[in-house]
Design an enzyme around this catalytic site. Structure first.
Site, mmCIF file in Angstrom:
data_model
loop_
_atom_site.group_PDB
_atom_site.id
_atom_site.type_symbol
_atom_site.label_atom_id
_atom_site.label_comp_id
_atom_site.label_asym_id
_atom_site.label_seq_id
_atom_site.Cartn_x
_atom_site.Cartn_y
_atom_site.Cartn_z
ATOM 1 N N ASP A 1 30.485 -60.928 39.751
ATOM 2 C CA ASP A 1 30.022 -60.826 41.140
ATOM 3 C C ASP A 1 30.331 -59.441 41.686
ATOM 4 O O ASP A 1 30.949 -58.616 41.004
ATOM 5 C CB ASP A 1 30.696 -61.907 42.014
ATOM 6 C CG ASP A 1 32.204 -61.686 42.114
ATOM 7 O OD1 ASP A 1 32.837 -61.482 41.060
ATOM 8 O OD2 ASP A 1 32.743 -61.702 43.231
ATOM 9 N N GLU B 1 31.871 -65.573 32.078
ATOM 10 C CA GLU B 1 31.886 -64.458 33.016
ATOM 11 C C GLU B 1 32.827 -63.378 32.469
ATOM 12 O O GLU B 1 33.480 -63.575 31.442
ATOM 13 C CB GLU B 1 32.346 -64.936 34.403
ATOM 14 C CG GLU B 1 32.216 -63.849 35.467
ATOM 15 C CD GLU B 1 32.236 -64.380 36.884
ATOM 16 O OE1 GLU B 1 32.529 -65.578 37.114
ATOM 17 O OE2 GLU B 1 31.941 -63.587 37.797
ATOM 18 N N ASP C 1 27.543 -69.351 25.534
ATOM 19 C CA ASP C 1 27.096 -67.969 25.701
ATOM 20 C C ASP C 1 25.789 -67.966 26.499
ATOM 21 O O ASP C 1 24.709 -67.759 25.956
ATOM 22 C CB ASP C 1 26.891 -67.309 24.336
ATOM 23 C CG ASP C 1 26.382 -65.856 24.493
ATOM 24 O OD1 ASP C 1 25.893 -65.294 23.491
ATOM 25 O OD2 ASP C 1 26.461 -65.316 25.625
ATOM 26 N N HIS D 1 27.907 -63.903 32.162
ATOM 27 C CA HIS D 1 27.657 -64.080 33.601
ATOM 28 C C HIS D 1 28.143 -62.802 34.278
ATOM 29 O O HIS D 1 29.304 -62.666 34.649
ATOM 30 C CB HIS D 1 28.419 -65.305 34.129
ATOM 31 C CG HIS D 1 28.152 -65.571 35.578
ATOM 32 N ND1 HIS D 1 27.109 -66.347 36.020
ATOM 33 C CD2 HIS D 1 28.781 -65.131 36.689
ATOM 34 C CE1 HIS D 1 27.121 -66.386 37.334
ATOM 35 N NE2 HIS D 1 28.128 -65.646 37.775
HETATM 36 O O1 G3I Z 1 46.930 -73.741 38.202
HETATM 37 C C1 G3I Z 1 46.205 -74.945 37.932
HETATM 38 C C2 G3I Z 1 46.933 -75.762 36.861
HETATM 39 O O2 G3I Z 1 48.183 -76.207 37.383
HETATM 40 C C3 G3I Z 1 46.069 -76.956 36.446
HETATM 41 O O3 G3I Z 1 46.703 -77.655 35.397
HETATM 42 C C4 G3I Z 1 44.707 -76.418 35.983
HETATM 43 C C5 G3I Z 1 43.774 -77.488 35.488
HETATM 44 O O4 G3I Z 1 43.337 -78.244 36.589
HETATM 45 O O5 G3I Z 1 44.068 -75.706 37.065
HETATM 46 C C6 G3I Z 1 44.836 -74.557 37.423
HETATM 47 O O6 G3I Z 1 44.171 -73.891 38.481
HETATM 48 C C7 G3I Z 1 42.996 -73.225 38.048
HETATM 49 C C8 G3I Z 1 43.163 -71.746 38.405
HETATM 50 O O7 G3I Z 1 41.964 -71.034 38.107
HETATM 51 C C9 G3I Z 1 44.303 -71.116 37.581
HETATM 52 O O8 G3I Z 1 44.004 -71.195 36.225
HETATM 53 C C10 G3I Z 1 41.827 -73.812 38.820
HETATM 54 O O9 G3I Z 1 41.602 -75.125 38.352
HETATM 55 C C11 G3I Z 1 40.590 -72.981 38.545
HETATM 56 O O10 G3I Z 1 39.514 -73.414 39.344
HETATM 57 C C12 G3I Z 1 40.873 -71.512 38.876
HETATM 58 O O11 G3I Z 1 39.734 -70.794 38.474
HETATM 59 C C13 G3I Z 1 39.606 -69.499 39.056
HETATM 60 C C14 G3I Z 1 38.143 -69.353 39.464
HETATM 61 O O12 G3I Z 1 37.928 -68.028 39.994
HETATM 62 C C15 G3I Z 1 37.723 -70.366 40.502
HETATM 63 O O13 G3I Z 1 38.503 -70.222 41.629
HETATM 64 C C16 G3I Z 1 39.949 -68.469 37.986
HETATM 65 O O14 G3I Z 1 41.349 -68.504 37.687
HETATM 66 C C17 G3I Z 1 39.582 -67.084 38.495
HETATM 67 O O15 G3I Z 1 39.718 -66.147 37.420
HETATM 68 C C18 G3I Z 1 38.130 -67.055 38.969
HETATM 69 O O16 G3I Z 1 37.959 -65.782 39.535
HETATM 70 C C19 G3I Z 1 36.607 -65.483 39.892
HETATM 71 C C20 G3I Z 1 36.650 -65.007 41.334
HETATM 72 O O17 G3I Z 1 37.007 -66.087 42.162
HETATM 73 C C21 G3I Z 1 35.317 -64.419 41.756
HETATM 74 N N1 G3I Z 1 34.923 -63.344 40.820
HETATM 75 C C22 G3I Z 1 34.776 -63.881 39.459
HETATM 76 C C23 G3I Z 1 36.115 -64.356 38.977
HETATM 77 C C24 G3I Z 1 36.063 -64.796 37.515
HETATM 78 O O18 G3I Z 1 35.361 -65.976 37.335
HETATM 79 O O1 9MR Z 2 28.742 -65.457 40.361
HETATM 80 C C1 9MR Z 2 29.806 -66.244 40.894
HETATM 81 C C2 9MR Z 2 31.048 -66.081 40.006
HETATM 82 O O2 9MR Z 2 31.523 -64.760 40.142
HETATM 83 C C3 9MR Z 2 32.124 -67.071 40.418
HETATM 84 O O3 9MR Z 2 33.177 -67.028 39.472
HETATM 85 C C4 9MR Z 2 31.534 -68.493 40.450
HETATM 86 C C5 9MR Z 2 32.568 -69.528 40.852
HETATM 87 O O4 9MR Z 2 33.084 -69.212 42.070
HETATM 88 O O5 9MR Z 2 30.436 -68.551 41.350
HETATM 89 C C6 9MR Z 2 29.354 -67.695 40.908
HETATM 90 O O6 9MR Z 2 28.326 -67.742 41.866
HETATM 91 C C7 9MR Z 2 27.526 -68.938 41.859
HETATM 92 C C8 9MR Z 2 27.827 -69.709 43.128
HETATM 93 O O7 9MR Z 2 29.164 -70.180 43.050
HETATM 94 C C9 9MR Z 2 26.829 -70.839 43.288
HETATM 95 N N1 9MR Z 2 25.462 -70.318 43.273
HETATM 96 C C10 9MR Z 2 25.163 -69.650 41.996
HETATM 97 C C11 9MR Z 2 26.077 -68.468 41.818
HETATM 98 C C12 9MR Z 2 25.794 -67.736 40.524
HETATM 99 O O8 9MR Z 2 26.076 -68.582 39.449
#
Ligand code: G3I
Ligand code: 9MR
Length: 584
Positions: free
Chosen positions: A181, A562, A553, A500
């Site tokens: 993103d 991503e 993939d 992604h």
């Molecule tokens: O910490 C809990 C753990 O206790 C539990 O056992 C586990 C399974 O349920 O979940 C863990 O939390 C997870 C957390 O990451 C830490 O690993 C959440 O479920 C999971 O939803 C969370 O995902 C994060 C994701 O954003 C959604 O919020 C990722 O770490 C994080 O790298 C990812 O970051 C995104 C940014 O928001 C937006 N830009 C892209 C980026 C990469 O996808």
């Molecule tokens: O592109 C977004 C990615 O960076 C985030 O990790 C992800 C989860 O928060 O969301 C992606 O964006 C999606 C949005 O959540 C829902 N509409 C489609 C977007 C692209 O897949």
């Protein structure tokens, strides 16, 4: 006996292809090994045949009997692993089993990871906001500038987000896009910048020996510090006058898959909070040490900013980030927030920075040290939501700044984690140092961070068995995995084609931007269209319900495919570390 490998998903269309649960070929680091490295080949199945290794002239150089069969719960497979570490003569080798050639050549040689390190570092240039990427640096991935970010609205100061006055704005330009993103996030920048600067602190000569063709604004800077400054400069724009630091710069919702210059919705600086302020304080303090000898003025500016941010955090210790209802971009707010790990990391970095700056006897320095001592280390591993291990790395390595009790406590944290990882790495079917909680979203970064712990254990003890564990982590990322893929775009015999990543999805260039570590498999299923209504999501690629197989993939899979700056940074660290250690 020829093993055919099912073709990887082709094309951008989200074609639903479920993977066979495992490939029956040799799974191995597809980039190769240093001559003195541990070299493991994993083979799914329980075949009675041994393994034969031949050089390119067809001469048999190694023969191994069929090994024991182990179960590997993370993929549900039976596997056999062959130790071919005896291959030390540089060259390319082929594997034979039952008299048949079985594919995936083995490369042994010096500097086999140099190009990977350079590409993984170059990727941060490709992630730059606010500037055009010129062909002379970006090649076919050249693009127009996106997100000038010179009028970023302070969230809540405009009518759109419920504010009363005209939207107050700030200039918050430069900085790296976080991932696939176009958001820029302080929390994720913290651990990312730490990791790149830690690589430079630990391996300066090696990194200075590389060049990856980025534009130079600060000619006297080492190349990696030139790149990192691009993000530090943005981070500095995120600090308010009172010292508090905003969480992120993003649009209110994720935009579509378009090139940066087409992503034109208003962008907001969103909500000052304690976690962002402490991560900011920690990494600015660390950077003030790393840049001090080449740019004292910049170092002093960062240390001052770090101290102000810490002061704001001390006044607002419970001001955790709560994502507002009308903001749907990344939150980077771990559920178990208590701020202790961020306070610990910031205090450690600030105290060391004050010592290096010659201000050890300042009242502020005494406060940082007292705060650190009052906030003991925990056994937690490193991820964006828990930075305890970063504090432990800092203190364990710096007996010049910290007293022996603190150093011993920090060292224990690192070595306990490393010993637990090594125990798993040496006994698991895939020889992968990983814990059950390594299989969360961004699992590949967890493997790289596990490798980083093992490297630090080696740096602290000189025990080379920790290096074997670090090698096992990199091997997994580069091909020794049930998906038989090198998880880095453009590297290996089989690598991700459809990450992604908005620029790679919309630049009309078939090859994805190179050098990007994709998130990797996990069972969260956040991006699977489970109820059939969310067309932008993926078919159920996790039917096998095994974490190491739950990968797709395809651009739809933001939960496994991503890319992110905090995932590439530990890859840089791990690959660079192995080059240095084996290059000695
Ligand atoms: O910490 C809990 C753990 O206790 C539990 O056992 C586990 C399974 O349920 O979940 C863990 O939390 C997870 C957390 O990451 C830490 O690993 C959440 O479920 C999971 O939803 C969370 O995902 C994060 C994701 O954003 C959604 O919020 C990722 O770490 C994080 O790298 C990812 O970051 C995104 C940014 O928001 C937006 N830009 C892209 C980026 C990469 O996808
Ligand atoms: O592109 C977004 C990615 O960076 C985030 O990790 C992800 C989860 O928060 O969301 C992606 O964006 C999606 C949005 O959540 C829902 N509409 C489609 C977007 C692209 O897949």
């Amino acid at each position: 006996m020829n093993f055919s490998k099912s073709a990887f998903l082709a094309g951008a269309a989200s074609v639903a292809v479920s993977f066979s649960s495992a490939f029956a070929g040799p799974l191995v680091n597809q980039l190769g090994f240093a001559p003195d490295a541990e070299k493991m080949v994993v083979y799914p199945g329980s075949d009675a045949n041994g393994l034969e290794v031949r050089d390119l002239n067809g001469k048999t150089v190694l023969k191994l009997d069929a090994p024991m069969v182990y179960d590997w719960d993370y993929s549900g497979e039976e596997v056999q692993s062959f130790d071919i570490s005896a291959l030390k003569v540089p060259g390319t080798y082929r594997l034979f089993r039952g008299g048949e050639y079985v594919g995936t050549p083995i490369v042994v040689g010096k500097n086999v990871y140099d190009d990977l390190v350079k590409a993984a570092l170059k990727w941060f240039y490709y992630q730059r906001s606010s500037m055009a990427l010129d062909p002379q640096y970006a090649g076919k991935w050249a693009r127009a500038a996106g997100h000038k970010d010179d009028k970023v609205i302070i969230y809540g100061s405009d009518k759109v987000t419920g504010g009363k006055g005209a939207g107050k704005t700030i200039k918050s330009d430069r900085g790296w896009y976080d991932a696939g993103d176009y958001g820029k996030y302080i929390v994720n920048s913290g651990i990312t910048v730490f990791t790149l600067l830690e690589a430079y602190e630990n391996f300066p000569k090696y990194l200075d020996s590389l060049s990856w063709n980025i534009p130079r604004e600060f000619a006297k800077y080492p190349e990696i510090l030139e790149e990192v400054r691009y993000n530090l400069d943005w981070m500095l724009t995120m600090q308010d006058k009172d010292g508090g630091v905003y969480h992120k710069v993003t649009t209110l919702k994720f935009g579509g898959s378009v090139m940066p210059e087409k992503d034109d919705a208003p962008r907001y600086a969103i909500i000052k909070n304690v976690t962002a302020s402490l991560d900011f304080a920690a990494v600015m303090a660390q950077a003030s040490v790393v840049y001090r000898n080449i740019d004292k003025a910049y170092a002093d500016k960062m240390l001052k900013a770090a101290e102000k941010a810490y002061g704001w955090a001390k006044k607002n210790p419970k001001a955790f980030y709560k994502q507002p209802a009308d903001v749907q971009t990344g939150s980077y707010a771990p559920g178990d927030e208590n701020g202790k790990d961020e306070f610990r990391w910031a205090a450690a970095e600030l105290y060391r920075a004050k010592v290096v700056a010659g201000s050890k006897n300042d009242k502020a320095a005494a406060t940082y040290l007292a705060d650190l001592k009052a906030n003991p280390f925990t056994p937690d591993g490193a991820w964006w939501g828990n930075v305890n291990m970063l504090a432990a790395f800092r203190v364990a390595q710096d007996s010049a700044s910290f007293d022996k009790d603190l150093v011993a406590a920090a060292k224990k944290v690192v070595l306990d984690e490393a010993n637990n990882l090594r125990a798993v790495g040496d006994t698991s079917g895939y020889h992968l140092p990983a814990f059950p909680w390594s299989w969360n979203w961004g699992s590949n970064s967890a493997m790289a961070n596990n490798g980083m712990v093992l490297v630090h254990a080696y740096l602290l003890t000189g025990d080379r068995s920790y290096v074997d564990g670090a090698q096992q982590c990199l091997d997994y990322l580069l091909g020794k995995n049930p998906m038989d893929i090198s998880y880095v775009t453009g590297f290996g015999y089989r690598s991700p084609r459809n990450p992604h990543h908005r620029p790679s999805e919309s630049d009309m260039v078939d090859d994805p931007v190179p050098g990007m570590l994709v998130g990797g498999p996990h069972l969260g299923k956040q991006d699977i269209n489970l109820d059939g209504k969310e067309h932008w999501k993926c078919p159920d690629y996790a039917a096998a319900d095994k974490p190491a197989l739950a990968y797709l993939d395809n651009r739809c899979s933001y939960a496994t495919n991503e890319v992110a700056i905090n995932w590439n940074a530990p890859l840089v660290y791990l690959a660079a570390a192995l080059e240095v250690i084996y290059g000695k």
